[in-house]
Design a protein around this motif. Sequence first.
Motif, PDB file in Angstrom:
ATOM      1  N   VAL A 182      35.206 -12.522 -55.695  1.00 15.41           N
ATOM      2  CA  VAL A 182      36.295 -13.200 -56.393  1.00 15.41           C
ATOM      3  C   VAL A 182      37.398 -12.155 -56.605  1.00 15.41           C
ATOM      4  N   LEU A 183      38.532 -12.356 -55.990  1.00 17.72           N
ATOM      5  CA  LEU A 183      39.544 -11.300 -55.944  1.00 17.72           C
ATOM      6  C   LEU A 183      40.042 -10.902 -57.333  1.00 17.72           C
ATOM      7  N   ALA A 184      40.112 -11.836 -58.244  1.00 15.75           N
ATOM      8  CA  ALA A 184      40.585 -11.506 -59.595  1.00 15.75           C
ATOM      9  C   ALA A 184      39.693 -10.479 -60.275  1.00 15.75           C
ATOM     10  N   ASP A 185      38.428 -10.417 -59.868  1.00 13.14           N
ATOM     11  CA  ASP A 185      37.498  -9.458 -60.477  1.00 13.14           C
ATOM     12  C   ASP A 185      37.790  -8.024 -60.048  1.00 13.14           C
ATOM     13  N   TYR A 186      38.624  -7.830 -59.031  1.00 14.61           N
ATOM     14  CA  TYR A 186      38.867  -6.496 -58.488  1.00 14.61           C
ATOM     15  C   TYR A 186      40.281  -5.997 -58.742  1.00 14.61           C
ATOM     16  N   ALA A 187      41.027  -6.694 -59.607  1.00 18.35           N
ATOM     17  CA  ALA A 187      42.357  -6.222 -59.982  1.00 18.35           C
ATOM     18  C   ALA A 187      42.234  -4.978 -60.850  1.00 18.35           C
ATOM     19  N   ARG A 188      43.058  -3.962 -60.571  1.00 20.90           N
ATOM     20  CA  ARG A 188      43.016  -2.710 -61.326  1.00 20.90           C
ATOM     21  C   ARG A 188      44.418  -2.300 -61.721  1.00 20.90           C
ATOM     22  N   PRO A 189      44.571  -1.678 -62.888  1.00 23.40           N
ATOM     23  CA  PRO A 189      45.911  -1.288 -63.328  1.00 23.40           C
ATOM     24  C   PRO A 189      46.495  -0.109 -62.561  1.00 23.40           C
ATOM     25  N   ASP A 190      45.645   0.677 -61.877  1.00 24.22           N
ATOM     26  CA  ASP A 190      46.119   1.893 -61.227  1.00 24.22           C
ATOM     27  C   ASP A 190      46.463   1.715 -59.752  1.00 24.22           C
ATOM     28  N   THR A 191      46.279   0.507 -59.196  1.00 25.43           N
ATOM     29  CA  THR A 191      46.600   0.275 -57.796  1.00 25.43           C
ATOM     30  C   THR A 191      46.860  -1.205 -57.574  1.00 25.43           C
ATOM     31  N   ASN A 192      47.703  -1.507 -56.574  1.00 25.17           N
ATOM     32  CA  ASN A 192      47.937  -2.905 -56.199  1.00 25.17           C
ATOM     33  C   ASN A 192      47.074  -3.308 -55.015  1.00 25.17           C
ATOM     34  N   MET A 193      46.129  -2.435 -54.623  1.00 27.84           N
ATOM     35  CA  MET A 193      45.294  -2.686 -53.459  1.00 27.84           C
ATOM     36  C   MET A 193      43.911  -3.176 -53.863  1.00 27.84           C
ATOM     37  N   ARG A 194      43.374  -4.092 -53.051  1.00 25.53           N
ATOM     38  CA  ARG A 194      41.984  -4.537 -53.171  1.00 25.53           C
ATOM     39  C   ARG A 194      41.434  -4.522 -51.750  1.00 25.53           C
ATOM     40  N   ILE A 195      40.666  -3.473 -51.440  1.00 21.27           N
ATOM     41  CA  ILE A 195      40.255  -3.209 -50.067  1.00 21.27           C
ATOM     42  C   ILE A 195      38.764  -3.507 -49.899  1.00 21.27           C
ATOM     43  N   PHE A 196      38.452  -4.216 -48.829  1.00 17.38           N
ATOM     44  CA  PHE A 196      37.071  -4.545 -48.491  1.00 17.38           C
ATOM     45  C   PHE A 196      36.858  -4.225 -47.015  1.00 17.38           C
ATOM     46  N   ARG A 197      35.641  -3.810 -46.674  1.00 22.00           N
ATOM     47  CA  ARG A 197      35.358  -3.512 -45.276  1.00 22.00           C
ATOM     48  C   ARG A 197      34.046  -4.136 -44.846  1.00 22.00           C
ATOM     49  N   THR A 198      33.932  -4.319 -43.526  1.00 17.41           N
ATOM     50  CA  THR A 198      32.673  -4.684 -42.881  1.00 17.41           C
ATOM     51  C   THR A 198      32.315  -3.509 -41.975  1.00 17.41           C
ATOM     52  N   THR A 199      31.415  -3.742 -41.029  1.00 20.03           N
ATOM     53  CA  THR A 199      31.071  -2.670 -40.100  1.00 20.03           C
ATOM     54  C   THR A 199      32.222  -2.331 -39.161  1.00 20.03           C
ATOM     55  N   ASN A 200      33.148  -3.272 -38.930  1.00 16.92           N
ATOM     56  CA  ASN A 200      34.230  -2.956 -37.988  1.00 16.92           C
ATOM     57  C   ASN A 200      35.591  -3.545 -38.349  1.00 16.92           C
ATOM     58  N   LEU A 201      35.743  -4.065 -39.564  1.00 11.59           N
ATOM     59  CA  LEU A 201      37.025  -4.606 -40.010  1.00 11.59           C
ATOM     60  C   LEU A 201      37.327  -4.120 -41.426  1.00 11.59           C
ATOM     61  N   MET A 202      38.610  -4.185 -41.786  1.00  7.86           N
ATOM     62  CA  MET A 202      39.022  -3.855 -43.149  1.00  7.86           C
ATOM     63  C   MET A 202      40.188  -4.761 -43.538  1.00  7.86           C
ATOM     64  N   ILE A 203      40.145  -5.250 -44.781  1.00  5.04           N
ATOM     65  CA  ILE A 203      41.209  -6.088 -45.329  1.00  5.04           C
ATOM     66  C   ILE A 203      41.682  -5.478 -46.642  1.00  5.04           C
ATOM     67  N   ASN A 204      42.988  -5.424 -46.804  1.00  7.01           N
ATOM     68  CA  ASN A 204      43.595  -4.986 -48.059  1.00  7.01           C
ATOM     69  C   ASN A 204      44.361  -6.177 -48.632  1.00  7.01           C
ATOM     70  N   VAL A 205      43.762  -6.831 -49.626  1.00  4.18           N
ATOM     71  CA  VAL A 205      44.383  -7.992 -50.257  1.00  4.18           C
ATOM     72  C   VAL A 205      45.262  -7.464 -51.396  1.00  4.18           C
ATOM     73  N   LEU A 206      46.522  -7.276 -51.107  1.00  7.87           N
ATOM     74  CA  LEU A 206      47.433  -6.689 -52.083  1.00  7.87           C
ATOM     75  C   LEU A 206      47.680  -7.645 -53.253  1.00  7.87           C
ATOM     76  N   ALA A 207      48.059  -7.084 -54.380  1.00  9.14           N
ATOM     77  CA  ALA A 207      48.418  -7.922 -55.514  1.00  9.14           C
ATOM     78  C   ALA A 207      49.704  -8.680 -55.210  1.00  9.14           C
ATOM     79  N   LYS A 208      49.844  -9.846 -55.800  1.00 10.89           N
ATOM     80  CA  LYS A 208      51.063 -10.621 -55.612  1.00 10.89           C
ATOM     81  C   LYS A 208      52.251  -9.882 -56.239  1.00 10.89           C
ATOM     82  N   ARG A 209      53.399 -10.018 -55.591  1.00  6.53           N
ATOM     83  CA  ARG A 209      54.649  -9.499 -56.141  1.00  6.53           C
ATOM     84  C   ARG A 209      55.458 -10.672 -56.678  1.00  6.53           C
ATOM     85  N   LEU A 210      55.997 -10.510 -57.878  1.00  5.75           N
ATOM     86  CA  LEU A 210      56.707 -11.607 -58.536  1.00  5.75           C
ATOM     87  C   LEU A 210      58.215 -11.494 -58.414  1.00  5.75           C
ATOM     88  N   VAL A 211      58.708 -10.309 -58.115  1.00  4.10           N
ATOM     89  CA  VAL A 211      60.152 -10.086 -57.942  1.00  4.10           C
ATOM     90  C   VAL A 211      60.353  -9.304 -56.651  1.00  4.10           C
TER      91      VAL A 211
END
Length: 285
Positions: free
Chosen positions: A148-177
């Motif tokens: 659940v992406l909301a569980d991985y929000a952190r105040p020190d970074t806008n990145m939420r990075i996950f990997r598999t054995t051969n892929l990586m996704i960085n689900v960035l935080a939403k920008r409001l402005v």
Amino acid sequence: MTTRLPRPATYAALYETAPQQETAGARTWLTRAANFVVAVSQVEPGAVLARDDNPDEYFVFVHKGGARIQAGGEHIDAAAETLTIVPPGASRVEATAAGTLVRVFSKHATDLVEASANNAVYADGAPEVAPLVSWPDPPAGFKLRHYVLADYARPDTNMRIFRTTNLMINVLAKRLVPRDIHKLSPHSHADFEQASLVVEGTYVHSLRWPWTPDMDMWKEDEHVEIGSPSVTVMPAKVVHTSRNVSEGDCWLIDIFGPPRLDFSNRPGLVCNADEYPMPEPATAS
């Protein structure tokens, strides 16, 4: 020595093009990079996206709506704004509500590679991109893994990075402005590509190709405004940066294959690092 023309970027504005696949209740757009494929599907309730024998893991991101994801005798009910890793083999993603589902596959899903709208861009095999070499298998085995992406929000970074054995996704935080034009992040990648998936809002992608000794091979800078949903593939060695230019929710997701060592070597940055070991020579000390 033969000098190759620089590889063009792919700008896939899915909202103004026809899908590559249509099945009952689902319209799917396919865009590839050298090592992976991004499949964006607009779905109605009951639509099924099935893989009979996928050779490796893939990601499912539920942007809007919901889905029941089944594989290996397990199932997960995935709500909006969640990410799921699906194991190799047979799997099924059934939409439980109207919305948008994104799947990311490695290049080993050859049927999807060949069906991608921009497949011809890679007719030469992309020799400037490092080959896709899988990292070690997860010690707990291949299985459905759900975040659940909301569980991985952190105040020190806008990145939420996950990997598999051969892929990586960085689900960035939403920008409001709109992004501050004095705080951009131009950079390049020596031997891998980046796909930027815009799921909300409007962005401008700026790209600059390196000069070569042959001036006939030079390309002008590109500053391309693109809405959502869209997929932009930045070639290796090309300096790039992106900025949202619309008001309200703007959401960008970056995709790589294989996983990035620089991100993985930063302790605590990859959210599921404890589930996926790094290659032995690259293990952080």
